[in-house]
Design a protein around this motif. Sequence first.
Motif, PDB file in Angstrom:
ATOM      1  N   ALA A  77       0.827  -1.209   0.000  1.00 26.53           N
ATOM      2  CA  ALA A  77       0.000   0.000   0.000  1.00 26.53           C
ATOM      3  C   ALA A  77       0.859   1.257   0.000  1.00 26.53           C
ATOM      4  O   ALA A  77       0.527   2.254  -0.660  1.00 26.53           O
ATOM      5  CB  ALA A  77      -0.933  -0.004   1.209  1.00 26.53           C
ATOM      6  N   LEU A  78       1.976   1.233   0.718  1.00 25.26           N
ATOM      7  CA  LEU A  78       2.841   2.407   0.840  1.00 25.26           C
ATOM      8  C   LEU A  78       3.930   2.449  -0.225  1.00 25.26           C
ATOM      9  O   LEU A  78       4.792   3.321  -0.193  1.00 25.26           O
ATOM     10  CB  LEU A  78       3.481   2.427   2.230  1.00 25.26           C
ATOM     11  N   ARG A  79       3.884   1.502  -1.174  1.00 26.98           N
ATOM     12  CA  ARG A  79       4.827   1.461  -2.300  1.00 26.98           C
ATOM     13  C   ARG A  79       6.279   1.463  -1.815  1.00 26.98           C
ATOM     14  O   ARG A  79       7.126   2.219  -2.294  1.00 26.98           O
ATOM     15  CB  ARG A  79       4.593   2.649  -3.252  1.00 26.98           C
ATOM     16  N   LEU A  80       6.569   0.599  -0.847  1.00 26.60           N
ATOM     17  CA  LEU A  80       7.918   0.555  -0.293  1.00 26.60           C
ATOM     18  C   LEU A  80       8.871  -0.135  -1.255  1.00 26.60           C
ATOM     19  O   LEU A  80       8.520  -1.120  -1.914  1.00 26.60           O
ATOM     20  CB  LEU A  80       7.922  -0.194   1.045  1.00 26.60           C
ATOM     21  N   SER A  81      10.095   0.376  -1.318  1.00 28.45           N
ATOM     22  CA  SER A  81      11.146  -0.270  -2.089  1.00 28.45           C
ATOM     23  C   SER A  81      11.624  -1.509  -1.328  1.00 28.45           C
ATOM     24  O   SER A  81      11.326  -1.666  -0.135  1.00 28.45           O
ATOM     25  CB  SER A  81      12.311   0.700  -2.292  1.00 28.45           C
ATOM     26  N   PRO A  82      12.365  -2.421  -1.987  1.00 25.89           N
ATOM     27  CA  PRO A  82      12.856  -3.605  -1.257  1.00 25.89           C
ATOM     28  C   PRO A  82      13.605  -3.285   0.033  1.00 25.89           C
ATOM     29  O   PRO A  82      13.341  -3.912   1.066  1.00 25.89           O
ATOM     30  CB  PRO A  82      13.743  -4.299  -2.298  1.00 25.89           C
ATOM     31  N   PRO A  83      14.537  -2.302   0.067  1.00 24.70           N
ATOM     32  CA  PRO A  83      15.188  -1.997   1.350  1.00 24.70           C
ATOM     33  C   PRO A  83      14.206  -1.464   2.392  1.00 24.70           C
ATOM     34  O   PRO A  83      14.333  -1.770   3.589  1.00 24.70           O
ATOM     35  CB  PRO A  83      16.236  -0.931   0.975  1.00 24.70           C
ATOM     36  N   GLU A  84      13.224  -0.665   1.967  1.00 21.91           N
ATOM     37  CA  GLU A  84      12.233  -0.147   2.917  1.00 21.91           C
ATOM     38  C   GLU A  84      11.350  -1.261   3.455  1.00 21.91           C
ATOM     39  O   GLU A  84      10.964  -1.235   4.633  1.00 21.91           O
ATOM     40  CB  GLU A  84      11.374   0.917   2.231  1.00 21.91           C
ATOM     41  N   ARG A  85      11.018  -2.235   2.624  1.00 22.96           N
ATOM     42  CA  ARG A  85      10.216  -3.378   3.085  1.00 22.96           C
ATOM     43  C   ARG A  85      10.981  -4.149   4.160  1.00 22.96           C
ATOM     44  O   ARG A  85      10.413  -4.533   5.193  1.00 22.96           O
ATOM     45  CB  ARG A  85       9.886  -4.307   1.911  1.00 22.96           C
ATOM     46  N   THR A  86      12.260  -4.387   3.912  1.00 22.59           N
ATOM     47  CA  THR A  86      13.078  -5.090   4.901  1.00 22.59           C
ATOM     48  C   THR A  86      13.124  -4.306   6.206  1.00 22.59           C
ATOM     49  O   THR A  86      13.019  -4.883   7.294  1.00 22.59           O
ATOM     50  CB  THR A  86      14.497  -5.297   4.348  1.00 22.59           C
ATOM     51  N   HIS A  87      13.272  -2.977   6.096  1.00 23.10           N
ATOM     52  CA  HIS A  87      13.309  -2.131   7.289  1.00 23.10           C
ATOM     53  C   HIS A  87      11.994  -2.207   8.056  1.00 23.10           C
ATOM     54  O   HIS A  87      11.986  -2.280   9.301  1.00 23.10           O
ATOM     55  CB  HIS A  87      13.596  -0.690   6.874  1.00 23.10           C
ATOM     56  N   LEU A  88      10.866  -2.210   7.343  1.00 25.72           N
ATOM     57  CA  LEU A  88       9.553  -2.315   7.991  1.00 25.72           C
ATOM     58  C   LEU A  88       9.447  -3.608   8.793  1.00 25.72           C
ATOM     59  O   LEU A  88       9.002  -3.602   9.952  1.00 25.72           O
ATOM     60  CB  LEU A  88       8.458  -2.249   6.921  1.00 25.72           C
ATOM     61  N   PHE A  89       9.834  -4.723   8.197  1.00 24.28           N
ATOM     62  CA  PHE A  89       9.754  -6.003   8.890  1.00 24.28           C
ATOM     63  C   PHE A  89      10.646  -6.002  10.135  1.00 24.28           C
ATOM     64  O   PHE A  89      10.257  -6.522  11.198  1.00 24.28           O
ATOM     65  CB  PHE A  89      10.157  -7.138   7.938  1.00 24.28           C
ATOM     66  N   ARG A  90      11.826  -5.425  10.009  1.00 25.18           N
ATOM     67  CA  ARG A  90      12.736  -5.418  11.156  1.00 25.18           C
ATOM     68  C   ARG A  90      12.194  -4.554  12.288  1.00 25.18           C
ATOM     69  O   ARG A  90      12.340  -4.900  13.467  1.00 25.18           O
ATOM     70  CB  ARG A  90      14.107  -4.933  10.710  1.00 25.18           C
ATOM     71  N   LEU A  91      11.588  -3.428  11.943  1.00 19.89           N
ATOM     72  CA  LEU A  91      10.990  -2.594  12.985  1.00 19.89           C
ATOM     73  C   LEU A  91       9.883  -3.339  13.718  1.00 19.89           C
ATOM     74  O   LEU A  91       9.682  -3.142  14.926  1.00 19.89           O
ATOM     75  CB  LEU A  91      10.433  -1.307  12.378  1.00 19.89           C
ATOM     76  N   ALA A  92       9.168  -4.195  12.994  1.00 21.02           N
ATOM     77  CA  ALA A  92       8.070  -4.954  13.603  1.00 21.02           C
ATOM     78  C   ALA A  92       8.558  -6.202  14.316  1.00 21.02           C
ATOM     79  O   ALA A  92       7.761  -6.907  14.941  1.00 21.02           O
ATOM     80  CB  ALA A  92       7.058  -5.327  12.528  1.00 21.02           C
ATOM     81  N   GLY A  93       9.872  -6.490  14.229  1.00 14.78           N
ATOM     82  CA  GLY A  93      10.407  -7.677  14.890  1.00 14.78           C
ATOM     83  C   GLY A  93      10.024  -8.961  14.207  1.00 14.78           C
ATOM     84  O   GLY A  93       9.930 -10.015  14.848  1.00 14.78           O
ATOM     85  N   VAL A  94       9.823  -8.901  12.882  1.00 20.46           N
ATOM     86  CA  VAL A  94       9.410 -10.072  12.112  1.00 20.46           C
ATOM     87  C   VAL A  94      10.481 -10.338  11.055  1.00 20.46           C
ATOM     88  O   VAL A  94      10.929  -9.398  10.388  1.00 20.46           O
ATOM     89  CB  VAL A  94       8.046  -9.824  11.429  1.00 20.46           C
ATOM     90  N   PRO A  95      10.923 -11.577  10.875  1.00 24.49           N
ATOM     91  CA  PRO A  95      11.928 -11.866   9.839  1.00 24.49           C
ATOM     92  C   PRO A  95      11.416 -11.437   8.472  1.00 24.49           C
ATOM     93  O   PRO A  95      10.283 -11.755   8.113  1.00 24.49           O
ATOM     94  CB  PRO A  95      12.102 -13.390   9.922  1.00 24.49           C
ATOM     95  N   PRO A  96      12.227 -10.715   7.728  1.00 25.05           N
ATOM     96  CA  PRO A  96      11.778 -10.271   6.400  1.00 25.05           C
ATOM     97  C   PRO A  96      11.490 -11.453   5.489  1.00 25.05           C
ATOM     98  O   PRO A  96      12.215 -12.439   5.474  1.00 25.05           O
ATOM     99  CB  PRO A  96      12.960  -9.449   5.878  1.00 25.05           C
ATOM    100  N   GLU A  97      10.407 -11.353   4.731  1.00 26.21           N
ATOM    101  CA  GLU A  97      10.091 -12.367   3.739  1.00 26.21           C
ATOM    102  C   GLU A  97      10.908 -12.117   2.480  1.00 26.21           C
ATOM    103  O   GLU A  97      11.090 -10.964   2.073  1.00 26.21           O
ATOM    104  CB  GLU A  97       8.598 -12.325   3.392  1.00 26.21           C
ATOM    105  N   PRO A  98      11.412 -13.168   1.852  1.00 25.68           N
ATOM    106  CA  PRO A  98      12.130 -12.948   0.588  1.00 25.68           C
ATOM    107  C   PRO A  98      11.177 -12.394  -0.451  1.00 25.68           C
ATOM    108  O   PRO A  98      10.010 -12.783  -0.521  1.00 25.68           O
ATOM    109  CB  PRO A  98      12.624 -14.349   0.218  1.00 25.68           C
ATOM    110  N   PRO A  99      11.631 -11.460  -1.275  1.00 26.70           N
ATOM    111  CA  PRO A  99      10.761 -10.907  -2.311  1.00 26.70           C
ATOM    112  C   PRO A  99      10.332 -11.985  -3.288  1.00 26.70           C
ATOM    113  O   PRO A  99      11.029 -12.979  -3.502  1.00 26.70           O
ATOM    114  CB  PRO A  99      11.625  -9.843  -2.985  1.00 26.70           C
ATOM    115  N   ALA A 100       9.170 -11.793  -3.878  1.00 27.81           N
ATOM    116  CA  ALA A 100       8.616 -12.805  -4.786  1.00 27.81           C
ATOM    117  C   ALA A 100       9.502 -12.997  -6.003  1.00 27.81           C
ATOM    118  O   ALA A 100       9.651 -14.103  -6.514  1.00 27.81           O
ATOM    119  CB  ALA A 100       7.204 -12.406  -5.211  1.00 27.81           C
ATOM    120  N   GLY A 101      10.093 -11.931  -6.494  1.00 21.58           N
ATOM    121  CA  GLY A 101      10.933 -12.020  -7.680  1.00 21.58           C
ATOM    122  C   GLY A 101      11.595 -10.694  -7.967  1.00 21.58           C
ATOM    123  O   GLY A 101      11.264  -9.679  -7.343  1.00 21.58           O
ATOM    124  N   PRO A 102      12.527 -10.666  -8.897  1.00 25.03           N
ATOM    125  CA  PRO A 102      13.232  -9.414  -9.206  1.00 25.03           C
ATOM    126  C   PRO A 102      12.281  -8.374  -9.776  1.00 25.03           C
ATOM    127  O   PRO A 102      11.426  -8.695 -10.607  1.00 25.03           O
ATOM    128  CB  PRO A 102      14.263  -9.844 -10.262  1.00 25.03           C
TER     129      PRO A 102
END
Length: 267
Positions: A73-98
């Motif tokens: 929804a917030l159109r996060l880039s891959p690094p921002e998505r990883t940062h979001l997961f880390r802030l929430a204390g959840v292991p980042p999910e691998p991206p679906a694809g390049p």
Amino acid sequence: MARAELARFLRDRREGLRPEEVGLHAGPRRRTPGLRREEVADLARMSVDYYVRLEQARGPRPSPRILTSMADALRLSPPERTHLFRLAGVPPEPPAGPPRHVRPYVAGLLHRMPETAVVVTAATYDVIAWNPLAEALLGDLRGQPNLARRRFLLRDEVMTSGHEEFGDYAVARLRAAADRYPHDPGLAALLAELRAGSAEFSQIWATNPVRAPGHRTKTMAHPDFGRLHIDCDVLAVPEDDQQVVFMTAEPDTPTARALHHLAARLS
């Protein structure tokens, strides 16, 4: 979970996102900077109350599914998505694809230098954007857009030197892509095809080469201008795991004159 940091990150991202970036109409009466909370909640398919509590650092730990929905929804880039997961204390999910979408500022580079051939490659070495001069040099990029497949399976006849070095670069980048996108079926199919069809690819893969993008020189055979000595320089686009490759020639050389004539022919 760093609730306050997560709340601040969500709020800052929401307020910095323009409505038109997510397909919404701003309207003349909009006073809120960026998106409204209810708009983000609607885009993320969650209740407004739940999203508000997250922004106020009062919400429970969000699940991976909720985090993925908010990142989309917030159109996060891959690094921002990883940062979001880390802030929430959840292991980042691998991206679906390049990522294969080319950002407008990157696409604009393709046409600002008419005597420079330019391509944009995804992490799989698919050419996902190019200018006419690049296709004039490399041949049909619509019918065979994957440079690794051309290198190892088709033994690209366009290039007469530089094959060996590019082979190491290609394998190093594909190994890195396999680590980042372990669940991408297209990448898995490409790697299986390369292993089955090229003993050289398998041999290089086994050496685990380490290569970084940079300056390379290649010799290409052109049907009208003969051998061309091309300088290749790479601009990385890390937020999308893409590379922009600029193909130029030394000034006042036969290759530079050939590029000039090719560009004039295409204009």
